[in-house]
Enzyme design. Structure first.
Site, PDB file in Angstrom:
ATOM      1  N   HIS A 119       0.812  -1.222   0.000  1.00 33.61           N
ATOM      2  CA  HIS A 119       0.000   0.000   0.000  1.00 33.61           C
ATOM      3  C   HIS A 119       0.846   1.274   0.000  1.00 33.61           C
ATOM      4  CE1 HIS A 119      -3.658  -2.436   1.691  1.00 33.61           C
ATOM      5  NE2 HIS A 119      -3.407  -2.675   0.422  1.00 33.61           N
ATOM      6  N   CYS A 148       4.297  19.453  -9.250  1.00 35.24           N
ATOM      7  CA  CYS A 148       5.385  18.836 -10.013  1.00 35.24           C
ATOM      8  C   CYS A 148       5.679  19.708 -11.246  1.00 35.24           C
ATOM      9  CB  CYS A 148       4.902  17.448 -10.433  1.00 35.24           C
ATOM     10  SG  CYS A 148       5.970  16.556 -11.550  1.00 35.24           S
ATOM     11  N   SER A 189      -7.071  -7.551   9.612  1.00 28.62           N
ATOM     12  CA  SER A 189      -8.466  -7.999   9.700  1.00 28.62           C
ATOM     13  C   SER A 189      -8.819  -8.907   8.518  1.00 28.62           C
ATOM     14  CB  SER A 189      -9.411  -6.795   9.753  1.00 28.62           C
ATOM     15  OG  SER A 189      -9.194  -5.966   8.632  1.00 28.62           O
ATOM     16  N   PRO A 214      -5.483 -10.621  18.214  1.00 24.77           N
ATOM     17  CA  PRO A 214      -6.280 -10.737  19.442  1.00 24.77           C
ATOM     18  C   PRO A 214      -7.724 -11.136  19.147  1.00 24.77           C
ATOM     19  CG  PRO A 214      -5.267  -8.546  19.268  1.00 24.77           C
ATOM     20  CD  PRO A 214      -5.044  -9.248  17.958  1.00 24.77           C
ATOM     21  N   GLU A 215      -8.162 -10.889  17.883  1.00 29.38           N
ATOM     22  CA  GLU A 215      -9.548 -11.188  17.500  1.00 29.38           C
ATOM     23  C   GLU A 215      -9.568 -12.182  16.350  1.00 29.38           C
ATOM     24  OE1 GLU A 215     -11.911  -9.627  19.124  1.00 29.38           O
ATOM     25  OE2 GLU A 215     -10.618  -8.127  20.112  1.00 29.38           O
TER      26      GLU A 215
HETATM   27  P1  OAD Z   1      -7.381  -3.316  10.253  1.00 28.59           P
HETATM   28  O1  OAD Z   1      -7.504  -2.096  11.090  1.00 28.59           O
HETATM   29  O2  OAD Z   1      -8.493  -3.646   9.338  1.00 28.59           O
HETATM   30  O3  OAD Z   1      -7.140  -4.585  11.191  1.00 28.59           O
HETATM   31  C1  OAD Z   1      -6.194  -4.571  12.208  1.00 28.59           C
HETATM   32  C2  OAD Z   1      -6.175  -5.952  12.837  1.00 28.59           C
HETATM   33  O4  OAD Z   1      -5.148  -5.977  13.803  1.00 28.59           O
HETATM   34  C3  OAD Z   1      -7.473  -6.334  13.561  1.00 28.59           C
HETATM   35  O5  OAD Z   1      -7.873  -7.633  13.130  1.00 28.59           O
HETATM   36  C4  OAD Z   1      -7.078  -6.329  15.021  1.00 28.59           C
HETATM   37  O6  OAD Z   1      -7.788  -7.306  15.793  1.00 28.59           O
HETATM   38  C5  OAD Z   1      -5.616  -6.681  14.930  1.00 28.59           C
HETATM   39  N1  OAD Z   1      -4.785  -6.237  16.070  1.00 28.59           N
HETATM   40  C6  OAD Z   1      -4.964  -5.189  16.906  1.00 28.59           C
HETATM   41  N2  OAD Z   1      -3.969  -5.120  17.802  1.00 28.59           N
HETATM   42  C7  OAD Z   1      -3.108  -6.121  17.519  1.00 28.59           C
HETATM   43  C8  OAD Z   1      -1.881  -6.572  18.081  1.00 28.59           C
HETATM   44  N3  OAD Z   1      -1.308  -5.955  19.104  1.00 28.59           N
HETATM   45  N4  OAD Z   1      -1.271  -7.640  17.525  1.00 28.59           N
HETATM   46  C9  OAD Z   1      -1.829  -8.289  16.459  1.00 28.59           C
HETATM   47  N5  OAD Z   1      -2.987  -7.906  15.904  1.00 28.59           N
HETATM   48  C10 OAD Z   1      -3.620  -6.834  16.410  1.00 28.59           C
HETATM   49  O7  OAD Z   1      -5.986  -3.171   9.477  1.00 28.59           O
HETATM   50  P2  OAD Z   1      -5.520  -3.900   8.139  1.00 28.59           P
HETATM   51  O8  OAD Z   1      -5.997  -5.303   8.099  1.00 28.59           O
HETATM   52  O9  OAD Z   1      -4.071  -3.641   8.012  1.00 28.59           O
HETATM   53  O10 OAD Z   1      -5.621   0.210   3.339  1.00 28.59           O
HETATM   54  O11 OAD Z   1      -6.282  -3.063   7.057  1.00 28.59           O
HETATM   55  C11 OAD Z   1      -6.041  -3.320   5.704  1.00 28.59           C
HETATM   56  C12 OAD Z   1      -6.100  -2.045   4.922  1.00 28.59           C
HETATM   57  O12 OAD Z   1      -7.337  -1.362   5.172  1.00 28.59           O
HETATM   58  C13 OAD Z   1      -5.052  -1.007   5.287  1.00 28.59           C
HETATM   59  O13 OAD Z   1      -3.803  -1.248   4.683  1.00 28.59           O
HETATM   60  C14 OAD Z   1      -5.666   0.254   4.779  1.00 28.59           C
HETATM   61  C15 OAD Z   1      -7.073   0.059   5.302  1.00 28.59           C
HETATM   62  O14 OAD Z   1      -8.055   0.761   4.650  1.00 28.59           O
HETATM   63  C16 OAD Z   1      -5.399   1.322   2.631  1.00 28.59           C
HETATM   64  O15 OAD Z   1      -5.249   2.400   3.168  1.00 28.59           O
HETATM   65  C17 OAD Z   1      -5.339   1.098   1.175  1.00 28.59           C
END
Ligand code: OAD
Length: 247
Positions: A119, A148, A189, A214-215
């Site tokens: 990303h 630019c 997630s 955690p979830e």
């Molecule tokens: P999310 O915010 O959707 O998910 C974060 C995940 O991390 C959740 O499932 C939480 O339960 C988990 N979590 C929280 N604390 C944690 C910890 N300490 N250790 C392990 N896991 C933990 O974030 P992403 O899955 O990264 O895209 O989201 C994907 C994309 O959606 C991002 O890259 C962004 C967003 O819109 C763009 O901006 C293009």
């Protein structure tokens, strides 16, 4: 405490092909907000106003304010033990690939080398038209919108909703997933595609899937092992366990 299975520990031989996919959750313990879940950025902000090409065309000032705010957050915090543990795994396993959806650059800051940033990187800026990277300093960018030489505005170097991912990184990520023998999905997630397709693709090609979160997520029913908890605790414990086993 996680009871790492003997099956997984047996798989983690020096020649094993490991792929790790990370999401915002791995940086949560650094102090950066995730996108979904309690306190998630998308709970308080609407992505369609801040993270789409249309939003940028409509109000580039607002979009830049949001990204400058997030750049400040990234600057104020630092990689955590989860990021550092992945650096140790990369040092231990020669065939190790890290794929991240995160734009914070913390994996690089921690010292990870082989990374596909799906990303983009929030600290970079590029031309919204010709793609040229912006070399102007951060301060200048904060004072006013920068253009630019081609006449178009510079934009944050991230992927927005509705945009294609960098083709090179995406292809490499899928090739790595297809080759993986052990695949870790950490702190994501698992709902945003195409990244969310990587673990199932790895599983279809025979990889052993491990999830750290955690979830539970939509991926959880598919994994071989679900380690419920924080990446910053589980990953250092895994590194420690691997060291014990091989000592
Ligand atoms: P999310 O915010 O959707 O998910 C974060 C995940 O991390 C959740 O499932 C939480 O339960 C988990 N979590 C929280 N604390 C944690 C910890 N300490 N250790 C392990 N896991 C933990 O974030 P992403 O899955 O990264 O895209 O989201 C994907 C994309 O959606 C991002 O890259 C962004 C967003 O819109 C763009 O901006 C293009």
């Amino acid at each position: 405490m996680i009871n790492f299975s003997s099956k997984l520990l047996a798989l983690l031989q020096p020649e094993v092909k490991i792929v790790v996919l990370t999401g915002a959750g791995i940086s949560a313990e650094s102090g950066l907000a995730t996108f979904r879940g309690p306190g998630g950025l998308w709970k308080n902000y609407r992505p369609e106003n801040l993270a789409t090409p249309e939003a940028f065309a409509r109000d580039p000032q607002l979009v830049w304010e949001w990204y400058n705010f997030r750049r400040d957050q990234v600057r104020q915090h630092a990689p955590n033990p989860g990021h550092h543990a992945l650096v140790q795994l990369e040092a231990r396993f020669p065939d190790f690939v890290l794929i991240t959806q995160n734009v914070d650059g913390y994996h690089r800051r921690a010292g990870s080398k082989k990374i596909y940033e799906l990303h983009g990187n929030i600290m970079q800026s590029r031309c919204s038209q010709c793609g040229r990277e912006c070399e102007a300093g951060e301060e200048l960018q904060r004072e006013h919108l920068l253009y630019c030489a081609c006449g178009a505005l510079y934009r944050p170097g991230v992927v927005w909703f509705g945009e294609a991912l960098p083709p090179g990184a995406l292809q490499s990520a899928f090739a790595a997933a297809e080759n993986a023998q052990v695949f870790f999905s950490i702190g994501t997630s698992a709902v945003v595609y195409p990244a969310a397709a990587l673990p199932p693709v790895a599983a279809e090609h025979g990889a052993y899937l491990v999830e750290i979160n955690p979830e539970k997520t939509p991926l959880t029913p598919l994994v071989d092992e679900f380690w419920q908890g924080q990446a910053g605790e589980i990953l250092p414990a895994l590194v420690h366990r691997i060291q014990q086993v091989s000592a």
